[in-house]
Design an enzyme around this catalytic site. Structure first.
Site, PDB file in Angstrom:
ATOM      1  N   PRO A 138       0.825  -1.222   0.000  1.00 58.48           N
ATOM      2  CA  PRO A 138       0.000   0.000   0.000  1.00 58.48           C
ATOM      3  C   PRO A 138       0.857   1.270   0.000  1.00 58.48           C
ATOM      4  CG  PRO A 138      -0.898  -1.612   1.546  1.00 58.48           C
ATOM      5  CD  PRO A 138       0.387  -2.183   1.031  1.00 58.48           C
ATOM      6  N   ILE A 347     -11.319   7.155 -34.713  1.00 56.70           N
ATOM      7  CA  ILE A 347     -11.724   6.734 -36.062  1.00 56.70           C
ATOM      8  C   ILE A 347     -13.027   5.933 -36.013  1.00 56.70           C
ATOM      9  CG2 ILE A 347     -11.055   5.227 -37.995  1.00 56.70           C
ATOM     10  CD1 ILE A 347      -8.152   6.301 -37.593  1.00 56.70           C
ATOM     11  N   GLU A 373       4.700  -2.537 -13.340  1.00 63.75           N
ATOM     12  CA  GLU A 373       6.135  -2.836 -13.555  1.00 63.75           C
ATOM     13  C   GLU A 373       6.970  -1.575 -13.785  1.00 63.75           C
ATOM     14  OE1 GLU A 373       7.263  -6.353 -15.801  1.00 63.75           O
ATOM     15  OE2 GLU A 373       5.274  -7.158 -15.383  1.00 63.75           O
TER      16      GLU A 373
HETATM   17  N1  COS Z   1      19.743  -4.941 -12.108  1.00 67.25           N
HETATM   18  C1  COS Z   1      20.602  -5.268 -11.121  1.00 67.25           C
HETATM   19  N2  COS Z   1      20.892  -4.424 -10.105  1.00 67.25           N
HETATM   20  C2  COS Z   1      20.300  -3.226 -10.111  1.00 67.25           C
HETATM   21  C3  COS Z   1      19.392  -2.822 -11.107  1.00 67.25           C
HETATM   22  C4  COS Z   1      19.127  -3.741 -12.141  1.00 67.25           C
HETATM   23  N3  COS Z   1      18.292  -3.428 -13.122  1.00 67.25           N
HETATM   24  N4  COS Z   1      18.964  -1.570 -10.851  1.00 67.25           N
HETATM   25  C5  COS Z   1      19.599  -1.183  -9.728  1.00 67.25           C
HETATM   26  N5  COS Z   1      20.387  -2.183  -9.279  1.00 67.25           N
HETATM   27  C6  COS Z   1      21.257  -2.151  -8.110  1.00 67.25           C
HETATM   28  C7  COS Z   1      22.233  -1.001  -8.279  1.00 67.25           C
HETATM   29  O1  COS Z   1      23.403  -1.419  -8.967  1.00 67.25           O
HETATM   30  C8  COS Z   1      22.524  -0.597  -6.855  1.00 67.25           C
HETATM   31  O2  COS Z   1      23.502  -1.448  -6.297  1.00 67.25           O
HETATM   32  P1  COS Z   1      24.843  -0.816  -5.657  1.00 67.25           P
HETATM   33  O3  COS Z   1      24.359   0.176  -4.631  1.00 67.25           O
HETATM   34  O4  COS Z   1      25.523  -2.006  -5.082  1.00 67.25           O
HETATM   35  O5  COS Z   1      25.557  -0.163  -6.779  1.00 67.25           O
HETATM   36  C9  COS Z   1      21.231  -0.885  -6.131  1.00 67.25           C
HETATM   37  O6  COS Z   1      20.512  -1.835  -6.940  1.00 67.25           O
HETATM   38  C10 COS Z   1      20.400   0.356  -5.949  1.00 67.25           C
HETATM   39  O7  COS Z   1      20.222   0.933  -7.233  1.00 67.25           O
HETATM   40  P2  COS Z   1      19.683   2.428  -7.421  1.00 67.25           P
HETATM   41  O8  COS Z   1      20.497   3.347  -6.542  1.00 67.25           O
HETATM   42  O9  COS Z   1      19.576   2.718  -8.872  1.00 67.25           O
HETATM   43  O10 COS Z   1      18.262   2.282  -6.774  1.00 67.25           O
HETATM   44  P3  COS Z   1      17.241   3.364  -6.501  1.00 67.25           P
HETATM   45  O11 COS Z   1      16.823   3.192  -5.087  1.00 67.25           O
HETATM   46  O12 COS Z   1      17.713   4.708  -6.931  1.00 67.25           O
HETATM   47  O13 COS Z   1      16.098   2.853  -7.507  1.00 67.25           O
HETATM   48  C11 COS Z   1      14.021   3.094  -8.640  1.00 67.25           C
HETATM   49  C12 COS Z   1      14.982   3.535  -7.529  1.00 67.25           C
HETATM   50  C13 COS Z   1      12.905   4.088  -8.606  1.00 67.25           C
HETATM   51  C14 COS Z   1      14.705   3.083  -9.978  1.00 67.25           C
HETATM   52  C15 COS Z   1      13.552   1.646  -8.348  1.00 67.25           C
HETATM   53  O14 COS Z   1      13.115   1.571  -7.020  1.00 67.25           O
HETATM   54  C16 COS Z   1      12.447   1.236  -9.278  1.00 67.25           C
HETATM   55  O15 COS Z   1      12.663   0.766 -10.406  1.00 67.25           O
HETATM   56  N6  COS Z   1      11.169   1.371  -8.816  1.00 67.25           N
HETATM   57  C17 COS Z   1      10.014   0.925  -9.552  1.00 67.25           C
HETATM   58  C18 COS Z   1       9.638  -0.411  -9.090  1.00 67.25           C
HETATM   59  C19 COS Z   1       8.492  -0.968  -9.830  1.00 67.25           C
HETATM   60  O16 COS Z   1       8.625  -1.293 -10.996  1.00 67.25           O
HETATM   61  N7  COS Z   1       7.353  -1.084  -9.138  1.00 67.25           N
HETATM   62  C20 COS Z   1       6.169  -1.599  -9.726  1.00 67.25           C
HETATM   63  C21 COS Z   1       5.780  -2.858  -9.039  1.00 67.25           C
HETATM   64  S1  COS Z   1       6.330  -4.270  -9.845  1.00 67.25           S
HETATM   65  S2  COS Z   1       4.752  -4.919 -10.746  1.00 67.25           S
END
Ligand code: COS
Length: 398
Positions: A138, A347, A373
């Site tokens: 939530p 359309i 996602e």
């Molecule tokens: N694959 C592997 N590792 C990853 C990665 C990926 N795609 N993306 C980030 N990481 C790792 C990074 O390398 C980092 O590790 P280190 O600190 O050891 O270098 C760590 O994870 C944190 O990465 P980052 O600092 O980029 O994370 P953030 O907290 O800034 O990320 C976002 C924030 C918003 C990008 C992330 O939380 C996100 O994608 N949120 C959306 C989630 C989502 O899709 N929700 C919908 C529900 S799922 S249906």
């Protein structure tokens, strides 16, 4: 019929082309005749179970898991994308049934122990069991680091407490991949991932959520839910990496589902503009309609290029990250498909608003894809972080 000339692009081999063609024929025969389900939970669940069973018997779910565990070979993003595009062209619910078998096992395929892979993957590949991915809460959707569900070590087990919501297949799934806080560090570094059987004591479906395009969706509650430590994926504190690496694979496939909706909208709009007359001419003879069709076709091809670029990049990366490419594909394809579907409604005119009309149904189906996602806004943050990160330290013009 959808344009399939994109299959000649260099991203694909003969096996990909065969999959797309065979699935197209199968879906036209088996899925297209089915009526769209209502919002009634029981009917919706029954339809979804039927679709999973049909997809399993047809052999299509084998593309969701690796070959050693009952799959069709290497787990390939191109196959997942082709399957989702082909299914969503015919039915949003069939695409959903397929996609969740992949998303709900992706973390196991990528990070599971041998025992977990053996236990879960083959049954999902045949459609005998149904998979789910439980990340959101939530107060933690985009902000994964805010996950509040806890998992506390208790002897050889973990005890899970918390609430997971917006969970696809809640109530249908046989297992959930649950992300919970194990506390190794604050934020994203203190999360772990567990495979939790649906019949585990302490796991309950708290509510079902009715959304505009009927899909099984709900909230699960975990109250002293005991999970053996062997059900953890990767190690303690690796949960965020597990989630993000899984999304690296599946975000492109969300774009592919959007592409299927967009292709269908374009085809239906073209057919409509050939049939419908106004002011003594067919709609297709009006330049404003031609301009719409041209914009829709460009959007479809551009989305396809980004999606299959990302899928090809992942498949040829030998396990490397394609975070930027996958986010670009998801962002562009879902936003473009929303516009394409909207133009199709335009359309169709009034007919496009009528419940059950294909344009109306596509209009309801496409909307969620810009949110789940990772919202479009999150994809922009991810893309910018990747680009700014890459260029860190480099001077302009260097
Ligand atoms: N694959 C592997 N590792 C990853 C990665 C990926 N795609 N993306 C980030 N990481 C790792 C990074 O390398 C980092 O590790 P280190 O600190 O050891 O270098 C760590 O994870 C944190 O990465 P980052 O600092 O980029 O994370 P953030 O907290 O800034 O990320 C976002 C924030 C918003 C990008 C992330 O939380 C996100 O994608 N949120 C959306 C989630 C989502 O899709 N929700 C919908 C529900 S799922 S249906």
């Amino acid at each position: 019929m959808a344009d399939s000339t994109f299959l000649d692009w260099p991203f694909f081999g003969d096996d990909h082309r065969r999959l797309a063609e065979e699935l197209r024929h199968w879906a036209a025969e088996h899925v297209a005749p089915l009526q769209e389900p209502s919002h009634d939970d029981a009917a919706l669940d029954a339809r979804c179970r039927d679709l999973v069973g049909m997809l399993g018997r047809g052999g299509w779910l084998r593309y969701c898991v690796p070959g050693e565990y009952g799959g069709a070979g290497r787990l390939e993003v191109r196959n997942l994308c082709l399957a989702r595009e082909t299914l969503s062209y015919v039915s949003g619910l069939a695409d959903f049934a397929f996609a969740m078998q992949g998303l709900g096992t992706g973390p196991i395929s990528l990070f599971g122990s041998e025992a977990l892979k053996r236990r879960y993957l083959a049954n999902v590949a045949t459609g005998k069991s149904i998979a789910a991915f439980a990340l959101s809460e939530p107060d933690a959707g985009s902000d994964v680091g805010a996950i509040a569900t806890t998992a506390t070590r208790d002897g050889s087990d973990y005890l899970l407490y918390g609430v997971k919501t917006w969970i696809s297949n809640a109530g249908l799934a046989d297992h959930y991949v649950v992300f919970a806080r194990t506390g190794e560090a604050p934020g994203t570094k203190g999360l772990s991932a567990f495979v939790v059987d649906a019949d585990s004591p302490g796991l309950d479906v708290a509510e079902r959520i009715a959304v505009m395009a009927p899909h099984p969706l709900g909230t699960i509650a975990l109250d002293s839910c005991r999970v053996p430590a062997g059900q953890m994926l990767a190690g303690p504190g690796d949960g965020f990496r597990v989630a993000m690496s899984t999304l690296d694979v599946f975000r492109s496939t969300v774009g592919a589902a959007a592409l299927g909706f967009a292709r269908r909208a374009l085809d239906e709009a073209v057919a409509r503009s050939r049939e419908r007359q106004a002011f003594g001419r067919h709609l297709r003879d009006f330049q404003l309609i031609q301009a719409k069709i041209a914009d829709m076709a460009v959007a479809v091809d551009a989305a396809a290029l980004l999606i299959y670029r990302a899928a090809w990049a992942k498949d040829t990366s030998e396990g490397g990250r394609v975070t930027r490419e996958a986010s670009m594909a998801k962002l562009f394809a879902t936003e473009a498909a929303q516009k394409v579907v909207d133009q199709a409604v335009q359309i169709f005119g009034g007919l496009g608003l009528v419940h059950g009309n294909i344009a109306e149904s596509l209009y309801r189906e496409i909307r969620a894809l810009r949110i789940y996602e990772g919202t479009s806004e999150i994809q922009k943050l991810v893309i910018a972080a990747e680009i700014l990160g890459e260029k860190e330290g480099s001077e302009p013009g260097s």
